[in-house]
Design a protein around this motif. Structure first.
Motif, PDB file in Angstrom:
ATOM      1  N   VAL A  83       0.868  -1.145   0.033  1.00  0.00           N
ATOM      2  CA  VAL A  83      -0.052  -0.085   0.021  1.00  0.00           C
ATOM      3  C   VAL A  83       0.885   1.335  -0.044  1.00  0.00           C
ATOM      4  CG1 VAL A  83      -1.780  -1.198   1.243  1.00  0.00           C
ATOM      5  CG2 VAL A  83      -0.050  -0.036   2.358  1.00  0.00           C
ATOM      6  N   PRO A  84       0.247   2.205  -0.731  1.00  0.00           N
ATOM      7  CA  PRO A  84       1.114   3.643  -0.466  1.00  0.00           C
ATOM      8  C   PRO A  84       1.260   4.053   0.694  1.00  0.00           C
ATOM      9  CG  PRO A  84      -0.888   4.024  -1.977  1.00  0.00           C
ATOM     10  CD  PRO A  84      -0.874   2.403  -1.415  1.00  0.00           C
ATOM     11  N   PHE A  85       2.245   4.802   0.991  1.00  0.00           N
ATOM     12  CA  PHE A  85       2.499   5.707   2.335  1.00  0.00           C
ATOM     13  C   PHE A  85       1.189   6.794   1.967  1.00  0.00           C
ATOM     14  CE2 PHE A  85       6.398   4.075   2.324  1.00  0.00           C
ATOM     15  CZ  PHE A  85       6.741   3.500   3.668  1.00  0.00           C
ATOM     16  N   PRO A  86       0.515   7.379   3.009  1.00  0.00           N
ATOM     17  CA  PRO A  86      -0.433   8.222   2.983  1.00  0.00           C
ATOM     18  C   PRO A  86       0.100   9.562   2.500  1.00  0.00           C
ATOM     19  CG  PRO A  86      -0.493   7.459   5.140  1.00  0.00           C
ATOM     20  CD  PRO A  86       0.674   6.907   4.373  1.00  0.00           C
ATOM     21  N   GLY A  87      -0.270   9.791   1.193  1.00  0.00           N
ATOM     22  CA  GLY A  87       0.150  11.009   0.410  1.00  0.00           C
ATOM     23  C   GLY A  87       1.469  10.860  -0.433  1.00  0.00           C
ATOM     24  N   GLY A  88       1.856   9.563  -0.564  1.00  0.00           N
ATOM     25  CA  GLY A  88       3.152   9.187  -0.941  1.00  0.00           C
ATOM     26  C   GLY A  88       3.112   7.921  -1.943  1.00  0.00           C
ATOM     27  N   GLU A  89       4.177   7.317  -1.938  1.00  0.00           N
ATOM     28  CA  GLU A  89       4.128   6.109  -2.901  1.00  0.00           C
ATOM     29  C   GLU A  89       4.129   4.770  -2.203  1.00  0.00           C
ATOM     30  OE1 GLU A  89       7.206   7.395  -6.552  1.00  0.00           O
ATOM     31  OE2 GLU A  89       8.002   7.676  -4.576  1.00  0.00           O
ATOM     32  N   ASN A  90       4.224   3.639  -2.958  1.00  0.00           N
ATOM     33  CA  ASN A  90       4.446   2.639  -2.595  1.00  0.00           C
ATOM     34  C   ASN A  90       5.770   1.952  -3.550  1.00  0.00           C
ATOM     35  OD1 ASN A  90       3.418   1.817  -5.025  1.00  0.00           O
ATOM     36  ND2 ASN A  90       1.755   0.626  -4.352  1.00  0.00           N
ATOM     37  N   THR A  91       6.098   0.747  -2.955  1.00  0.00           N
ATOM     38  CA  THR A  91       7.168   0.074  -3.729  1.00  0.00           C
ATOM     39  C   THR A  91       6.989   0.071  -5.137  1.00  0.00           C
ATOM     40  OG1 THR A  91       7.772  -1.244  -1.605  1.00  0.00           O
ATOM     41  CG2 THR A  91       8.961  -1.821  -3.613  1.00  0.00           C
ATOM     42  N   ALA A  92       5.698  -0.478  -5.467  1.00  0.00           N
ATOM     43  CA  ALA A  92       5.547  -0.714  -6.965  1.00  0.00           C
ATOM     44  C   ALA A  92       5.785   0.638  -7.869  1.00  0.00           C
ATOM     45  CB  ALA A  92       4.189  -1.149  -7.135  1.00  0.00           C
ATOM     46  N   ALA A  93       5.425   1.909  -7.096  1.00  0.00           N
ATOM     47  CA  ALA A  93       5.809   3.189  -7.848  1.00  0.00           C
ATOM     48  C   ALA A  93       7.411   3.488  -7.979  1.00  0.00           C
ATOM     49  CB  ALA A  93       4.886   4.113  -7.120  1.00  0.00           C
TER      50      ALA A  93
END
Length: 179
Positions: A83-93
């Motif tokens: 899951v992405p960090f709130p307001g941020g990215e995840n590893t897939a991004a």
């Protein structure tokens, strides 16, 4: 550190004896300074695809504070979700950005190339090249200033690890969670 804070480096590395035809780094100050220390006199090309993961609202939070403010995030991680960090990215991004960067430099004729980037970006590269499932990439231990050699043969990338690196990466994947 993610993208939200941009300090310089505290302990400069020693310069490398190898001369690089081209040097890439993320746009963050710490990678530019590191690149200039490793290859004095170079003109590093800043590429935003090499930036550290965007931690969004959790940038700088200790893990205990993150867990108390965002328990759903920690629960999703425990289920193996990316899951992405709130307001941020995840590893897939981060992996998508890295793949775009690699595709862009595959046609480079300059050799060798030095790339100075960040922990999560390096773990994505290592995980992919080693065939580690993405849900386990966070386990790969990458220490500050670890250097990894990637060899390009045609369109293929190959990781060249020394024995110590093999042991560290293997051990990091085999360690059992505490508790």
């Amino acid at each position: 550190l993610g993208q939200g804070r941009d300090p310089g480096i505290l302990t400069p590395p020693e310069s490398l004896s190898c001369q690089f035809a081209k040097v890439y780094c993320s746009p963050l100050r710490r990678t530019r300074e590191t690149a200039l220390q490793l290859q004095p006199g170079c003109n590093p090309v800043a590429d935003p695809r090499l930036a550290e993961i965007n931690y969004g609202e959790v940038e700088g939070l200790p893990i205990k504070q993150l867990a108390s403010r965002y328990p759903e995030l920690v629960a999703a991680w425990a289920r193996g979700e990316d899951v992405p960090f709130p307001g941020g990215e995840n590893t897939a991004a981060v992996q998508r950005r890295l793949r775009e960067f690699i595709a862009g430099i595959k046609s480079e004729t300059a050799s060798p190339i030095l790339v100075v980037t960040h922990n999560v970006v390096v773990r994505c590269l290592l995980g992919e090249l080693l065939g580690v499932p993405p849900r386990d990439w966070h386990k790969l231990r990458v220490n500050h200033l670890d250097a990894f050699e990637v060899i390009r043969c045609g369109d293929q990338l190959h990781l060249s690890l020394n024995e110590a690196q093999k042991a560290t990466l293997t051990d990091s994947l085999l360690q059992r969670p505490a508790g």
